[in-house]
Design a protein around this motif. Structure first.
Motif, PDB file in Angstrom:
ATOM      1  N   ASP A 248       0.833  -1.209   0.000  1.00  0.00           N
ATOM      2  CA  ASP A 248       0.000   0.000   0.000  1.00  0.00           C
ATOM      3  C   ASP A 248       0.864   1.255   0.000  1.00  0.00           C
ATOM      4  OD1 ASP A 248      -2.309  -1.435  -0.058  1.00  0.00           O
ATOM      5  OD2 ASP A 248      -2.620  -1.397   2.116  1.00  0.00           O
ATOM      6  N   LYS A 249       1.932   1.224   0.795  1.00  0.00           N
ATOM      7  CA  LYS A 249       2.820   2.373   0.865  1.00  0.00           C
ATOM      8  C   LYS A 249       3.506   2.626  -0.462  1.00  0.00           C
ATOM      9  CE  LYS A 249       6.629   4.326   3.569  1.00  0.00           C
ATOM     10  NZ  LYS A 249       7.581   4.091   4.681  1.00  0.00           N
ATOM     11  N   VAL A 250       3.966   1.546  -1.133  1.00  0.00           N
ATOM     12  CA  VAL A 250       4.640   1.683  -2.426  1.00  0.00           C
ATOM     13  C   VAL A 250       3.688   2.246  -3.477  1.00  0.00           C
ATOM     14  CG1 VAL A 250       5.718   0.403  -4.321  1.00  0.00           C
ATOM     15  CG2 VAL A 250       6.322  -0.132  -1.958  1.00  0.00           C
ATOM     16  N   ILE A 251       2.460   1.720  -3.497  1.00  0.00           N
ATOM     17  CA  ILE A 251       1.475   2.182  -4.481  1.00  0.00           C
ATOM     18  C   ILE A 251       1.106   3.642  -4.218  1.00  0.00           C
ATOM     19  CG2 ILE A 251      -0.891   1.885  -5.300  1.00  0.00           C
ATOM     20  CD1 ILE A 251      -0.553  -1.114  -4.835  1.00  0.00           C
ATOM     21  N   ASN A 252       0.894   3.991  -2.957  1.00  0.00           N
ATOM     22  CA  ASN A 252       0.541   5.377  -2.628  1.00  0.00           C
ATOM     23  C   ASN A 252       1.656   6.337  -3.005  1.00  0.00           C
ATOM     24  OD1 ASN A 252      -1.995   4.750  -1.593  1.00  0.00           O
ATOM     25  ND2 ASN A 252      -1.197   4.357   0.461  1.00  0.00           N
ATOM     26  N   ASN A 253       2.901   5.934  -2.753  1.00  0.00           N
ATOM     27  CA  ASN A 253       4.033   6.784  -3.135  1.00  0.00           C
ATOM     28  C   ASN A 253       4.100   6.968  -4.643  1.00  0.00           C
ATOM     29  OD1 ASN A 253       4.815   7.132  -0.479  1.00  0.00           O
ATOM     30  ND2 ASN A 253       6.294   5.458  -0.516  1.00  0.00           N
ATOM     31  N   SER A 254       3.824   5.878  -5.380  1.00  0.00           N
ATOM     32  CA  SER A 254       3.849   5.971  -6.848  1.00  0.00           C
ATOM     33  C   SER A 254       2.753   6.898  -7.355  1.00  0.00           C
ATOM     34  CB  SER A 254       3.689   4.572  -7.462  1.00  0.00           C
ATOM     35  OG  SER A 254       4.741   3.714  -7.069  1.00  0.00           O
ATOM     36  N   VAL A 255       1.568   6.795  -6.755  1.00  0.00           N
ATOM     37  CA  VAL A 255       0.464   7.668  -7.161  1.00  0.00           C
ATOM     38  C   VAL A 255       0.792   9.125  -6.843  1.00  0.00           C
ATOM     39  CG1 VAL A 255      -1.945   8.258  -6.725  1.00  0.00           C
ATOM     40  CG2 VAL A 255      -1.273   5.860  -6.952  1.00  0.00           C
ATOM     41  N   LYS A 256       1.403   9.358  -5.674  1.00  0.00           N
ATOM     42  CA  LYS A 256       1.777  10.719  -5.317  1.00  0.00           C
ATOM     43  C   LYS A 256       2.809  11.287  -6.287  1.00  0.00           C
ATOM     44  CE  LYS A 256       0.814  10.237  -0.358  1.00  0.00           C
ATOM     45  NZ  LYS A 256       1.416  10.190   1.002  1.00  0.00           N
ATOM     46  N   ASP A 257       3.771  10.448  -6.668  1.00  0.00           N
ATOM     47  CA  ASP A 257       4.773  10.895  -7.642  1.00  0.00           C
ATOM     48  C   ASP A 257       4.121  11.243  -8.972  1.00  0.00           C
ATOM     49  OD1 ASP A 257       6.723  10.508  -5.750  1.00  0.00           O
ATOM     50  OD2 ASP A 257       7.302   8.517  -6.487  1.00  0.00           O
ATOM     51  N   LEU A 258       3.165  10.408  -9.390  1.00  0.00           N
ATOM     52  CA  LEU A 258       2.475  10.658 -10.655  1.00  0.00           C
ATOM     53  C   LEU A 258       1.670  11.951 -10.589  1.00  0.00           C
ATOM     54  CD1 LEU A 258       1.696   9.733 -13.492  1.00  0.00           C
ATOM     55  CD2 LEU A 258      -0.127   8.361 -12.471  1.00  0.00           C
ATOM     56  N   LEU A 259       0.979  12.174  -9.465  1.00  0.00           N
ATOM     57  CA  LEU A 259       0.202  13.408  -9.310  1.00  0.00           C
ATOM     58  C   LEU A 259       1.115  14.636  -9.292  1.00  0.00           C
ATOM     59  CD1 LEU A 259      -2.401  12.274  -6.614  1.00  0.00           C
ATOM     60  CD2 LEU A 259      -2.815  12.685  -9.043  1.00  0.00           C
ATOM     61  N   MET A 260       2.287  14.494  -8.680  1.00  0.00           N
ATOM     62  CA  MET A 260       3.235  15.600  -8.661  1.00  0.00           C
ATOM     63  C   MET A 260       3.722  15.932 -10.068  1.00  0.00           C
ATOM     64  SD  MET A 260       4.853  17.913  -7.046  1.00  0.00           S
ATOM     65  CE  MET A 260       4.541  17.458  -5.330  1.00  0.00           C
ATOM     66  N   ILE A 261       3.983  14.887 -10.886  1.00  0.00           N
ATOM     67  CA  ILE A 261       4.420  15.112 -12.264  1.00  0.00           C
ATOM     68  C   ILE A 261       3.327  15.810 -13.064  1.00  0.00           C
ATOM     69  CG2 ILE A 261       5.047  13.945 -14.409  1.00  0.00           C
ATOM     70  CD1 ILE A 261       6.424  11.813 -12.707  1.00  0.00           C
ATOM     71  N   VAL A 262       2.071  15.365 -12.881  1.00  0.00           N
ATOM     72  CA  VAL A 262       0.954  16.002 -13.583  1.00  0.00           C
ATOM     73  C   VAL A 262       0.818  17.466 -13.172  1.00  0.00           C
ATOM     74  CG1 VAL A 262      -1.551  15.986 -13.857  1.00  0.00           C
ATOM     75  CG2 VAL A 262      -0.284  13.831 -13.874  1.00  0.00           C
ATOM     76  N   TYR A 263       0.973  17.737 -11.870  1.00  0.00           N
ATOM     77  CA  TYR A 263       0.870  19.118 -11.375  1.00  0.00           C
ATOM     78  C   TYR A 263       1.985  19.988 -11.946  1.00  0.00           C
ATOM     79  CZ  TYR A 263       1.287  23.047  -8.162  1.00  0.00           C
ATOM     80  OH  TYR A 263       1.414  24.304  -7.640  1.00  0.00           O
ATOM     81  N   LEU A 264       3.229  19.486 -11.933  1.00  0.00           N
ATOM     82  CA  LEU A 264       4.346  20.255 -12.458  1.00  0.00           C
ATOM     83  C   LEU A 264       4.198  20.506 -13.954  1.00  0.00           C
ATOM     84  CD1 LEU A 264       7.334  18.615 -10.516  1.00  0.00           C
ATOM     85  CD2 LEU A 264       6.278  20.852 -10.101  1.00  0.00           C
ATOM     86  N   SER A 265       3.689  19.525 -14.672  1.00  0.00           N
ATOM     87  CA  SER A 265       3.469  19.698 -16.107  1.00  0.00           C
ATOM     88  C   SER A 265       2.439  20.780 -16.372  1.00  0.00           C
ATOM     89  CB  SER A 265       3.031  18.368 -16.732  1.00  0.00           C
ATOM     90  OG  SER A 265       4.010  17.367 -16.565  1.00  0.00           O
ATOM     91  N   SER A 266       1.356  20.751 -15.606  1.00  0.00           N
ATOM     92  CA  SER A 266       0.317  21.777 -15.765  1.00  0.00           C
ATOM     93  C   SER A 266       0.857  23.156 -15.404  1.00  0.00           C
ATOM     94  CB  SER A 266      -0.878  21.430 -14.879  1.00  0.00           C
ATOM     95  OG  SER A 266      -1.871  22.431 -14.956  1.00  0.00           O
ATOM     96  N   LEU A 267       1.664  23.226 -14.345  1.00  0.00           N
ATOM     97  CA  LEU A 267       2.247  24.497 -13.941  1.00  0.00           C
ATOM     98  C   LEU A 267       3.202  25.035 -15.004  1.00  0.00           C
ATOM     99  CD1 LEU A 267       2.499  26.628 -11.698  1.00  0.00           C
ATOM    100  CD2 LEU A 267       4.359  25.248 -10.723  1.00  0.00           C
ATOM    101  N   THR A 268       3.977  24.148 -15.594  1.00  0.00           N
ATOM    102  CA  THR A 268       4.907  24.553 -16.652  1.00  0.00           C
ATOM    103  C   THR A 268       4.165  25.095 -17.861  1.00  0.00           C
ATOM    104  OG1 THR A 268       6.490  22.880 -15.915  1.00  0.00           O
ATOM    105  CG2 THR A 268       6.790  23.771 -18.129  1.00  0.00           C
ATOM    106  N   ARG A 269       3.089  24.413 -18.249  1.00  0.00           N
ATOM    107  CA  ARG A 269       2.295  24.904 -19.387  1.00  0.00           C
ATOM    108  C   ARG A 269       1.716  26.275 -19.093  1.00  0.00           C
ATOM    109  NH1 ARG A 269       0.599  19.383 -19.741  1.00  0.00           N
ATOM    110  NH2 ARG A 269      -1.255  19.893 -18.470  1.00  0.00           N
TER     111      ARG A 269
END
Length: 284
Positions: A248-269
């Motif tokens: 659960d911890k590994v999956i949650n960390n992966s999801v958080k990393d993915l959400l962070m990448i999506v947020y940074l991409s949106s911010l960059t655009r």
């Protein structure tokens, strides 16, 4: 004493074809000349220890009237251009639309055999006529029927095992196309988060289906399939043993990393859009 005779046949191979090849063939068929019943073309790929992987193809001009005419010079030029960009994908056979193999197919196959230095070409057929409401895709190899290696009684096409092989990127495109098979509306590729959500949903549905099947077998409602049981056992044994909390911890960390990448991409655009507007305003 009379000597025994036998039929000499080549060893069988397995064929794997990528979806882009099928789409290219269908596109060629759609763009065919008026009155043309079928189209043909060259298959490109490689042989990996008896597994022929078809990765690309291109159309070849031909006509089937009183005589068969194939533009082999055009085929050679297209092949030379392809080999300059993909030298590891030589010619391995030819394709044709329809589900019939006739006398013309034998002659065309001989053309390609000569182009391949007497190697045996693979023949791929795509049933664009939708026989039995199915677009059948089959692979064949022509064999010489002989009683000894020095004589030939004729030739025939034997069907080969065929598998549709896809990369991860191709799966994403196919899933988007599959969404339009009923409503035929335009669609767009899913985002990474939506794709992950869809994959997890499908995985959950498959697990529920397997659980329901196992419970029905244990209760005696249905008879179990030994082959399916062995397959499930091997699958479970291949899974890594890990603590549920750790997973659960590994999956949650992966999801958080993915959400962070999506947020940074949106911010960059957004930053790029603001910078473009400022630059445009200053230039005016």
């Amino acid at each position: 004493m009379q000597k025994e005779t036998s039929i000499f046949l080549p060893s069988q191979v397995t064929v794997k074809v990528h979806p882009v090849v099928i789409f290219n063939i269908l596109d060629h068929y759609i763009r065919r000349n008026v009155g043309q019943d079928r189209v043909i073309g060259t298959l490109l790929g490689f042989n990996n220890d008896g597994v022929l992987e078809i990765r690309n193809c291109f159309p070849v001009v031909h006509s089937e009237t009183e005589q068969i005419a194939v533009e082999m010079e055009y085929q050679r030029k297209m092949l030379d251009l392809h080999l300059k960009s993909s030298p590891r994908e030589p010619i391995i056979g030819w394709y044709a639309t329809g589900n019939d193999i006739n006398e013309n197919s034998v002659h065309i196959n001989n053309f390609y055999r000569d182009e391949m230095g007497n190697s045996t070409p693979i023949h791929l057929t795509v049933d664009t006529g939708l026989t039995n409401d199915t677009m059948g895709i089959h692979a064949y190899m022509a064999h010489n029927l002989s009683l000894n290696p020095d004589s030939s009684l004729g030739s025939y096409f034997s069907q080969l095992p065929l598998e549709i092989l896809t990369f991860e990127a191709e799966n994403a495109g196919l899933e988007s196309i599959a969404q339009t098979k009923y409503d035929q509306q335009s669609t767009s590729l899913l985002s990474e988060l939506e794709s992950l959500q869809g994959s997890l949903t499908k995985l959950d549905e498959m697990l529920e289906s397997i659980t329901s099947y196992i419970e029905s077998v244990e209760k005696g409602e249905i008879q179990g399939d030994p082959r399916l049981g062995r397959f499930l056992a091997k699958t479970i044994q291949a899974l890594p043993k890990a603590n549920a909390q750790v997973m659960d911890k590994v999956i949650n960390n992966s999801v958080k990393d993915l959400l962070m990448i999506v947020y940074l991409s949106s911010l960059t655009r957004s930053q790029l859009a603001v910078a473009t507007k400022i630059s445009h305003s200053l230039s005016n």
